[in-house]
Design a protein around this motif. Structure first.
Motif, PDB file in Angstrom:
ATOM      1  N   MET A   1      30.070   3.508  -0.093  1.00  0.00           N
ATOM      2  CA  MET A   1      28.941   4.074  -1.385  1.00  0.00           C
ATOM      3  C   MET A   1      28.433   5.116  -1.062  1.00  0.00           C
ATOM      4  SD  MET A   1      27.673  -0.610  -1.404  1.00  0.00           S
ATOM      5  CE  MET A   1      27.156  -1.029  -0.423  1.00  0.00           C
ATOM      6  N   ASN A   2      28.183   5.222  -2.454  1.00  0.00           N
ATOM      7  CA  ASN A   2      26.667   6.779  -2.883  1.00  0.00           C
ATOM      8  C   ASN A   2      25.030   5.839  -3.099  1.00  0.00           C
ATOM      9  OD1 ASN A   2      28.575   8.114  -2.367  1.00  0.00           O
ATOM     10  ND2 ASN A   2      29.374   8.771  -4.301  1.00  0.00           N
ATOM     11  N   HIS A 333      24.564  -6.781   2.701  1.00  0.00           N
ATOM     12  CA  HIS A 333      25.162  -7.879   2.049  1.00  0.00           C
ATOM     13  C   HIS A 333      24.173  -7.850   0.798  1.00  0.00           C
ATOM     14  CE1 HIS A 333      26.192 -11.953   1.358  1.00  0.00           C
ATOM     15  NE2 HIS A 333      24.655 -12.120   0.935  1.00  0.00           N
ATOM     16  N   HIS A 334      22.671  -7.138   0.560  1.00  0.00           N
ATOM     17  CA  HIS A 334      21.667  -7.357  -0.751  1.00  0.00           C
ATOM     18  C   HIS A 334      22.330  -5.682  -1.344  1.00  0.00           C
ATOM     19  CE1 HIS A 334      18.810  -9.674   0.435  1.00  0.00           C
ATOM     20  NE2 HIS A 334      19.503  -9.074   1.634  1.00  0.00           N
ATOM     21  N   TYR A 335      22.772  -4.809  -1.011  1.00  0.00           N
ATOM     22  CA  TYR A 335      23.389  -3.820  -1.660  1.00  0.00           C
ATOM     23  C   TYR A 335      24.532  -4.319  -2.492  1.00  0.00           C
ATOM     24  CZ  TYR A 335      20.908   0.455   0.680  1.00  0.00           C
ATOM     25  OH  TYR A 335      19.657   0.978   1.203  1.00  0.00           O
ATOM     26  N   GLN A 336      25.284  -4.642  -1.935  1.00  0.00           N
ATOM     27  CA  GLN A 336      26.964  -5.719  -2.130  1.00  0.00           C
ATOM     28  C   GLN A 336      26.066  -6.180  -3.573  1.00  0.00           C
ATOM     29  OE1 GLN A 336      29.731  -6.536   0.293  1.00  0.00           O
ATOM     30  NE2 GLN A 336      28.603  -6.161   1.718  1.00  0.00           N
ATOM     31  N   SER A 337      25.266  -7.665  -3.587  1.00  0.00           N
ATOM     32  CA  SER A 337      24.977  -8.327  -4.380  1.00  0.00           C
ATOM     33  C   SER A 337      24.950  -7.311  -5.924  1.00  0.00           C
ATOM     34  CB  SER A 337      24.452  -8.829  -3.746  1.00  0.00           C
ATOM     35  OG  SER A 337      25.124  -9.941  -2.923  1.00  0.00           O
ATOM     36  N   ALA A 395      39.081  -6.532   6.839  1.00  0.00           N
ATOM     37  CA  ALA A 395      37.747  -6.849   8.025  1.00  0.00           C
ATOM     38  C   ALA A 395      37.689  -5.553   9.160  1.00  0.00           C
ATOM     39  CB  ALA A 395      38.547  -7.717   9.237  1.00  0.00           C
ATOM     40  N   ASP A 396      38.286  -4.402   9.416  1.00  0.00           N
ATOM     41  CA  ASP A 396      38.346  -3.172   9.999  1.00  0.00           C
ATOM     42  C   ASP A 396      37.402  -2.332   9.436  1.00  0.00           C
ATOM     43  OD1 ASP A 396      39.321  -1.184  11.995  1.00  0.00           O
ATOM     44  OD2 ASP A 396      40.259   0.013  10.197  1.00  0.00           O
ATOM     45  N   ARG A 397      37.343  -2.402   7.856  1.00  0.00           N
ATOM     46  CA  ARG A 397      36.361  -0.925   7.321  1.00  0.00           C
ATOM     47  C   ARG A 397      34.689  -2.051   6.812  1.00  0.00           C
ATOM     48  NH1 ARG A 397      40.459   1.050   3.047  1.00  0.00           N
ATOM     49  NH2 ARG A 397      42.253   1.663   3.753  1.00  0.00           N
ATOM     50  N   ALA A 400      32.056  -4.041   2.376  1.00  0.00           N
ATOM     51  CA  ALA A 400      31.390  -3.116   1.168  1.00  0.00           C
ATOM     52  C   ALA A 400      32.083  -1.595   1.000  1.00  0.00           C
ATOM     53  CB  ALA A 400      30.063  -2.480   2.173  1.00  0.00           C
ATOM     54  N   SER A 401      33.165  -1.002   1.734  1.00  0.00           N
ATOM     55  CA  SER A 401      33.900  -0.546   2.007  1.00  0.00           C
ATOM     56  C   SER A 401      34.629  -0.364   0.243  1.00  0.00           C
ATOM     57  CB  SER A 401      35.568  -0.537   2.640  1.00  0.00           C
ATOM     58  OG  SER A 401      36.290  -1.612   2.672  1.00  0.00           O
ATOM     59  N   ARG A 402      35.326  -2.081  -0.137  1.00  0.00           N
ATOM     60  CA  ARG A 402      35.897  -2.422  -1.499  1.00  0.00           C
ATOM     61  C   ARG A 402      34.707  -1.748  -2.812  1.00  0.00           C
ATOM     62  NH1 ARG A 402      32.417  -6.494  -0.967  1.00  0.00           N
ATOM     63  NH2 ARG A 402      31.371  -7.699  -3.007  1.00  0.00           N
ATOM     64  N   LEU A 403      33.882  -1.200  -2.695  1.00  0.00           N
ATOM     65  CA  LEU A 403      33.162  -0.430  -3.866  1.00  0.00           C
ATOM     66  C   LEU A 403      32.978   0.434  -3.246  1.00  0.00           C
ATOM     67  CD1 LEU A 403      29.918  -3.642  -3.190  1.00  0.00           C
ATOM     68  CD2 LEU A 403      32.635  -3.580  -5.135  1.00  0.00           C
ATOM     69  N   GLU A 404      33.977   1.766  -2.857  1.00  0.00           N
ATOM     70  CA  GLU A 404      33.484   2.915  -2.338  1.00  0.00           C
ATOM     71  C   GLU A 404      33.523   4.059  -3.910  1.00  0.00           C
ATOM     72  OE1 GLU A 404      36.014   6.442   0.055  1.00  0.00           O
ATOM     73  OE2 GLU A 404      36.797   4.082   0.480  1.00  0.00           O
ATOM     74  N   ALA A 405      33.002   4.451  -3.430  1.00  0.00           N
ATOM     75  CA  ALA A 405      33.036   5.537  -4.621  1.00  0.00           C
ATOM     76  C   ALA A 405      34.395   6.323  -5.293  1.00  0.00           C
ATOM     77  CB  ALA A 405      31.869   6.482  -5.022  1.00  0.00           C
TER      78      ALA A 405
END
Length: 587
Positions: A1-2, A333-337, A395-397, A400-405
């Motif tokens: 994330m940025n 966790h809060h960032y993702q939510s 699991a490895d990354r 939150a990596s799923r939200l990569e810019a």
């Protein structure tokens, strides 16, 4: 994330230490962290932009908002994390204009006035550094309790190791904090009314310039200025006086701490008062500023110097509550939510079952798709720029990596492990360079659970052989997950029966593949609390359901939603389902 960290300050503050400490921890996890503030003194990774938030005229504030909008757009900021009142106001407006999710950490007691009650400017979520801040936000400013979570300061606990008591000829008392504002007033009154400067060797570490009124203490007190190596100072102190992070860090070093801050004097921190101390951020936050009986402090400080207590137990309590990695986990966790719910978008997780070549292979249940349509699906995904993820990669990354810019991710899942997955899906995965997660039943050779359904029997369809499973796994394009031995409805089984179904299936697949499994799928998407607990106990980091669970996948790793693909899901239907907002529109 940025991520953009926004602060307003003219000297080093606890907020700056917090922001740069967790910012560096986030950077280590692969996030891009930027900073904007009046000043930034602490070493940090990530680009810094100067903005005079403390200049608060209307034209200045208009400029602040414009510059923040520029930064958000230029650096593709996905979330703004504000750390002060002045910065949060401007960030709030900029985030409204750009549609950017925003979160604010509230580090201290807020001024209460009518405009503040009606215009909180905290963004999508507020993190209170302690319970006292949360209480004041709710009761004093009428902030909705649902908006607020506790977000402790993150401390690199490895940096603060236990140290033996120093052998000082004269007791050394260190006061660490600002010499301006309420903390400056506190420090002045400690020197003026509470500390015997003849009996004690007093050292003051502060990033502030020494104010003129402190000049009268110059001959009796050591003003050290800004100190880079605070642990070294604490190690040679018989007593550390401070609040917030100062108190936490000294406790980790097992030095006696007299907690006194802008609100109250907790006194010597012990196992009996540690919970109350944490709730007030070690004296920094309370109903009023400097609500302290200074006349009583000299005796309390003397007693603190002469008291022995369990330093190790205190250090363990602080380590558990403020450990940097645990705090960063919570922050992520809060960032993702905030991002997922504010934008109402989540990465799609689509669910197939089996694939057919012609109409003769159609089944009674709508769990099939023609291979030609599957290829059209893959062409669409490729054309739209989607990249496939697996749960092992998550699991490895990190989730939150799923939200990569700049990325468009999708997870392709396939249930049951039919033979046609090997014959029809596998070649297309190779052709398009996609990855998939297949959930395999291992105690059957065909779909007995559907065939022997007395109400709606399905035609017999073969499952993959162990050799076919192994070949697909070895390709690097397919992650296999657990799906039980016999595909039962888990909620109709007792806990021990569920354990056998889940555990034996997992063991068989892991022995075949030679590595641990990462995810599990509940048959039919049906489960109960026993099912979820067993998946966790048996070592699965993730478990997927069908159309149940939170809309944001990270909020319950053992009930992750998926989007079903049916025989009539054409290219347009797939496009509707993978836009990211599908689960929000359906609920």
């Amino acid at each position: 994330m940025n991520i953009l960290m926004a602060l307003s300050q003219l000297e080093v503050t606890g907020a700056e230490v917090y922001a740069t400490t967790v910012g560096d921890a986030l950077t280590a996890r692969g996030h891009r962290v930027f900073y904007v503030s009046d000043t930034l003194t602490k070493p940090h990774q990530g680009e810094f932009f100067m903005l005079r938030f403390n200049k608060r005229s209307i034209p200045r504030r208009f400029w602040h908002v414009c510059y923040l909008v520029y930064l958000i757009k230029k650096h593709r900021i996905q979330l703004v994390h504000a750390h002060s009142r002045a910065s949060s106001w401007s960030c709030y407006i900029a985030c409204k204009l750009t549609g950017t999710p925003m979160l604010t950490t509230v580090h201290g007691r807020q001024p209460v006035h009518a405009s503040r009650k009606n215009f909180h400017a905290l963004g999508d979520r507020a993190l209170a550094v302690c319970e006292a801040v949360r209480e004041q936000l709710v009761t004093g400013l009428r902030v909705s309790p649902e908006l607020i979570a506790i977000g402790r300061n993150g401390i690199d606990t490895e940096h603060y190791q236990p140290m033996p008591a120093p052998d000082n000829h004269k007791p050394v008392i260190s006061i660490i904090g600002r010499l301006t504002g309420p903390k400056g007033e506190l420090c002045y009154r400690l020197l003026d009314q509470c500390l015997d400067l003849e009996c004690y060797r007093v050292k003051i570490a502060s990033g502030s310039q020494v104010p003129e009124r402190f000049q009268r203490f110059q001959d009796k007190v050591e003003f050290l200025g800004y100190v880079q190596d605070v642990p070294e100072l604490m190690a040679h102190s018989d007593l550390v006086i401070g609040a917030g992070r100062v108190a936490m860090e000294a406790i980790l070093m097992q030095r006696p701490v007299f907690a006194v801050g802008e609100a109250e004097a907790v006194g010597l921190v012990t196992t009996e008062n540690i919970d109350a101390a944490m709730a007030s951020n070690f004296g920094d936050i309370g109903p009023n500023d400097l609500d302290i009986d200074f006349a009583a402090l000299p005796v309390r400080i003397t007693d603190a110097l002469n008291t022995c207590f369990n330093n190790a137990t205190l250090a363990g309590t602080v380590r558990a509550a403020y450990d940097l990695q645990a705090v960063t986990d919570e922050l992520e966790h809060h960032y993702q939510s905030v991002i997922v719910h504010r934008l109402r978008r989540e990465i799609p997780i689509i669910m197939y079952h089996r694939f057919i070549r012609d109409d003769s292979e159609k089944g009674v249940h709508g769990t099939y798709l023609h291979v030609n349509m599957l290829e059209k699906h893959f062409k669409l995904l490729k054309r739209l720029g989607y990249e496939t993820l697996t749960f092992a990669e998550l699991a490895d990354r990190g989730m939150a990596s799923r939200l990569e810019a700049g990325k468009k991710y999708i997870i392709i899942t396939v249930d049951d492990g039919y033979k046609d997955n090997f014959e029809l899906l596998f070649p297309l995965l190779k052709k398009y360079g996609f990855k998939a997660v297949i959930y395999a039943v291992t105690g059957e050779t065909f779909n007995r659970w559907d065939v022997e359904n007395p109400e709606n029997p399905e035609k017999t369809v073969e499952l993959m052989t162990p050799a076919q499973i192994k070949e697909m796994a070895n390709s690097g394009l397919v992650e296999f997950g657990g799906h039980t031995l016999t595909h039962p409805k888990l909620d109709q089984l007792g806990r021990e029966q569920q354990r056998i179904e889940i555990a034996e299936n997992k063991t068989q697949l892991e022995q075949l593949l030679g590595h641990k499994l990462t995810s599990f799928a509940y048959p039919f998407g049906i489960h109960n609390e026993d099912s979820k607990q067993l998946a966790k106990e048996l070592g699965y980091p993730f478990a997927v359901a069908t159309n149940s669970g939170p809309l944001a996948m990270h909020e319950d790793r053992y009930q992750i939603r998926r989007i079903a693909i049916f025989p009539r899901t054409d290219v347009f239907g797939l496009w509707r389902k993978i836009k990211g907002n599908y689960v929000f529109r359906k609920n």
